[in-house]
Write a protein that holds these residues in place. Sequence first.
Motif, PDB file in Angstrom:
ATOM      1  N   PRO A  52      53.197  42.043  35.116  1.00 12.35           N
ATOM      2  CA  PRO A  52      52.286  41.433  35.661  1.00 12.35           C
ATOM      3  C   PRO A  52      50.951  42.893  35.161  1.00 12.35           C
ATOM      4  O   PRO A  52      51.215  44.123  34.032  1.00 12.35           O
ATOM      5  N   PRO A  87      46.814  49.187  43.430  1.00 19.52           N
ATOM      6  CA  PRO A  87      47.372  47.634  44.378  1.00 19.52           C
ATOM      7  C   PRO A  87      48.687  47.101  44.687  1.00 19.52           C
ATOM      8  O   PRO A  87      49.172  46.421  45.526  1.00 19.52           O
ATOM      9  N   CYS A  88      49.931  48.649  44.370  1.00 19.48           N
ATOM     10  CA  CYS A  88      50.853  47.644  44.125  1.00 19.48           C
ATOM     11  C   CYS A  88      52.375  48.698  45.142  1.00 19.48           C
ATOM     12  O   CYS A  88      52.036  49.393  44.613  1.00 19.48           O
ATOM     13  N   TYR A  90      55.233  48.709  45.358  1.00 22.85           N
ATOM     14  CA  TYR A  90      56.231  49.042  44.335  1.00 22.85           C
ATOM     15  C   TYR A  90      55.473  50.205  43.394  1.00 22.85           C
ATOM     16  O   TYR A  90      56.798  50.431  42.956  1.00 22.85           O
ATOM     17  N   VAL A  92      54.420  50.008  40.958  1.00 23.09           N
ATOM     18  CA  VAL A  92      54.401  49.377  39.496  1.00 23.09           C
ATOM     19  C   VAL A  92      53.295  50.201  38.797  1.00 23.09           C
ATOM     20  O   VAL A  92      53.461  50.044  37.541  1.00 23.09           O
ATOM     21  N   PHE A  93      52.507  50.043  38.770  1.00 27.39           N
ATOM     22  CA  PHE A  93      50.860  50.597  38.639  1.00 27.39           C
ATOM     23  C   PHE A  93      51.102  52.293  38.935  1.00 27.39           C
ATOM     24  O   PHE A  93      50.009  52.859  38.855  1.00 27.39           O
ATOM     25  N   CYS A 107      58.081  44.999  39.273  1.00 33.67           N
ATOM     26  CA  CYS A 107      57.743  44.780  39.757  1.00 33.67           C
ATOM     27  C   CYS A 107      59.433  43.134  40.535  1.00 33.67           C
ATOM     28  O   CYS A 107      60.221  42.890  39.372  1.00 33.67           O
ATOM     29  N   THR A 108      59.068  43.149  41.986  1.00 29.52           N
ATOM     30  CA  THR A 108      59.719  41.997  42.564  1.00 29.52           C
ATOM     31  C   THR A 108      59.564  40.860  42.344  1.00 29.52           C
ATOM     32  O   THR A 108      59.570  40.321  43.215  1.00 29.52           O
ATOM     33  N   GLY A 109      57.404  40.635  42.093  1.00 31.78           N
ATOM     34  CA  GLY A 109      57.064  39.337  42.496  1.00 31.78           C
ATOM     35  C   GLY A 109      56.846  38.645  44.075  1.00 31.78           C
ATOM     36  O   GLY A 109      56.701  37.940  43.606  1.00 31.78           O
ATOM     37  N   CYS A 110      56.625  40.045  44.028  1.00 33.65           N
ATOM     38  CA  CYS A 110      56.047  39.361  45.540  1.00 33.65           C
ATOM     39  C   CYS A 110      54.302  38.795  45.474  1.00 33.65           C
ATOM     40  O   CYS A 110      54.460  38.408  46.734  1.00 33.65           O
ATOM     41  N   MET A 111      54.021  38.818  44.637  1.00 32.52           N
ATOM     42  CA  MET A 111      52.447  38.809  45.117  1.00 32.52           C
ATOM     43  C   MET A 111      51.623  38.732  45.254  1.00 32.52           C
ATOM     44  O   MET A 111      50.136  38.651  45.926  1.00 32.52           O
ATOM     45  N   ARG A 112      51.837  40.132  46.213  1.00 36.94           N
ATOM     46  CA  ARG A 112      50.909  40.739  47.306  1.00 36.94           C
ATOM     47  C   ARG A 112      49.761  41.894  46.400  1.00 36.94           C
ATOM     48  O   ARG A 112      48.827  41.332  47.113  1.00 36.94           O
ATOM     49  N   CYS A 113      49.541  42.046  45.311  1.00 35.25           N
ATOM     50  CA  CYS A 113      48.735  41.860  44.671  1.00 35.25           C
ATOM     51  C   CYS A 113      47.520  40.854  44.003  1.00 35.25           C
ATOM     52  O   CYS A 113      47.162  41.623  44.536  1.00 35.25           O
ATOM     53  N   VAL A 123      50.313  37.997  37.592  1.00 33.51           N
ATOM     54  CA  VAL A 123      51.350  38.139  37.307  1.00 33.51           C
ATOM     55  C   VAL A 123      52.233  36.899  36.765  1.00 33.51           C
ATOM     56  O   VAL A 123      52.134  35.815  38.043  1.00 33.51           O
TER      57      VAL A 123
HETATM   58  S1  SF4 Z   1      53.697  41.389  41.978  1.00 30.86           S
HETATM   59 FE1  SF4 Z   1      54.603  42.539  43.827  1.00 30.86          FE
HETATM   60  S2  SF4 Z   1      56.068  44.064  43.404  1.00 30.86           S
HETATM   61 FE2  SF4 Z   1      55.095  42.732  41.291  1.00 30.86          FE
HETATM   62  S3  SF4 Z   1      52.617  44.353  40.545  1.00 30.86           S
HETATM   63 FE3  SF4 Z   1      51.614  42.972  42.033  1.00 30.86          FE
HETATM   64  S4  SF4 Z   1      52.458  43.802  44.209  1.00 30.86           S
HETATM   65 FE4  SF4 Z   1      53.682  45.466  42.644  1.00 30.86          FE
END
Ligand code: SF4
Length: 505
Positions: A52, A87-88, A90, A92-93, A107-113, A123
């Motif tokens: 990320p 903006p995470c 989980y 990560v930041f 990072c779980t790879g959720c792609m929300r950010c 990411v």
């Molecule tokens: S992909 Fe999801 S877990 Fe990874 S940095 Fe973005 S919000 Fe966080």
Amino acid sequence: MRTEGALLEQAVSVEGVREVRPDSMPTSSYVRFHIETSSAPPRRKQPSPFHPRVSKLGLAKILLAEAYEYGLRLRGREYREALLSRPCIYGVFGGRFGGFKPIKEKCTGCMRCVQEYPNVCRVDRNPEFFTFADSYWMPDHYIGTGTTPLAIVSYEASSGKIPIKGMGYKGPFAGPGWDSIWTDMSEIVRPTRDGVYGREFISTTVDLGRKPKYLDFTRRGVGKTSRILEIPIPMVFDYLPNNLNNESILSAIAAASRRVGTYFVARPEQADWIEDSRGENLIPLLEPKDVESHAELVADAPAVELTSSDPEGLIAVRDINDDVPIGVRLPIANQSPENVVRLAEEGLDFIHLIGNYHGQSLNGSPLHMKDLIRAVHRKLVQESLRDEITLVASGGIILAEHVPKAIICGADLVALDTTILMALQVELLTELRNADQARIRSERVPEKWGEQRLVNLLGSWHDQLIEILSAMGMRDVRRLRGDVGRAMFNEDLEKEAFSDIAHTS
Ligand code: SF4
């Protein structure tokens, strides 16, 4: 280990009634099978699958805008923490340096950010992650689920627990191979009675050996069959050739087998690497011509596996140990159903169907192991031979769910191969596809640690098997064998759904 008495006590305390057990009431000798696990953390850091990144300027703008919005509320710690984790969700930041030094492992790879701030966040896949293990352990269709088989096995071997993320399933609807089978979980309604913490017993014991077709009380000693080897879990450790094995790996396998009560397959020269080389858990793998030169090993063996079917080899084993279950390794291929029938008629007690480490046939058949196991099972049923012999399957069985899936396809039990290496965090030098071409870095695995990792792996897989059986409303894993009604196959569903469309187009 917990006794039935202990379970009864537990059941009674749940219902709030005092136990009244008359002195004369016999106590059962039944012991519920349980694998003791304990933490065995990874010895190597595994790279995270995601990379990320965030634009520093963009992040600063987001933070300033939010800080302005929060205003005086920022005096509260929770507001400051929430702001600094942007903006995470989980974290990560959320480290000391925030977005300037992201904590990639989180990072779980959720792609929300990326969805919320497409111009600020990005990411990518972490290239290091994809060179850590081979393609079968890092399949593309797992990316986006936030995990891979390698990460799952690593967690299981570290903790002995069932991996639960609680984030819902984010992967594709179906994938190739084992991922095209869905098991029927329609009975998952009684969590207090069933499953790992349930009050009811679920047997995971399987039998290795030939079962007589009928009882014959008149011909004593004539046509005698082999003894049956009872294994408390439908999993054994498969043979690993010398290019994927060494003294420390085999010692860890042998110790884990002893602790769990399962078995491992090894060549006689490999068995010499370990102290207790004639241990009761070793199934020697022999070439038929070498049987006589290993007579002592054969005499003590719980079962014997031959590298190829040869009537001379069979006779030689029988001469040394007349009731030991004898099996043969058979590379799985299109002709396997007919070959297995022939071998069963020749008197072999179990057949070990082997595919390559990616779950494919060794002779280039495009069919996956699951289809070939089904074909073998069906043929044995047609020939009324299915209950007489045992089918062991190995090749590409790398996740706990693959065990019940292989059994549904018709195997009695499975043998684990590369999963051992992944649990032990062995470093790979090549793709792990074919046993003779694959290579690992030569190194000593800490034996106690390795033993615990393998025990944890089996403990986790055993618990997951219990959960799956309970969700199916099943009390005995032996009843699952060949029960395809307990599963749906993607190919069948696609055929059913789209065959008419394909026909008319
Ligand atoms: S992909 Fe999801 S877990 Fe990874 S940095 Fe973005 S919000 Fe966080």
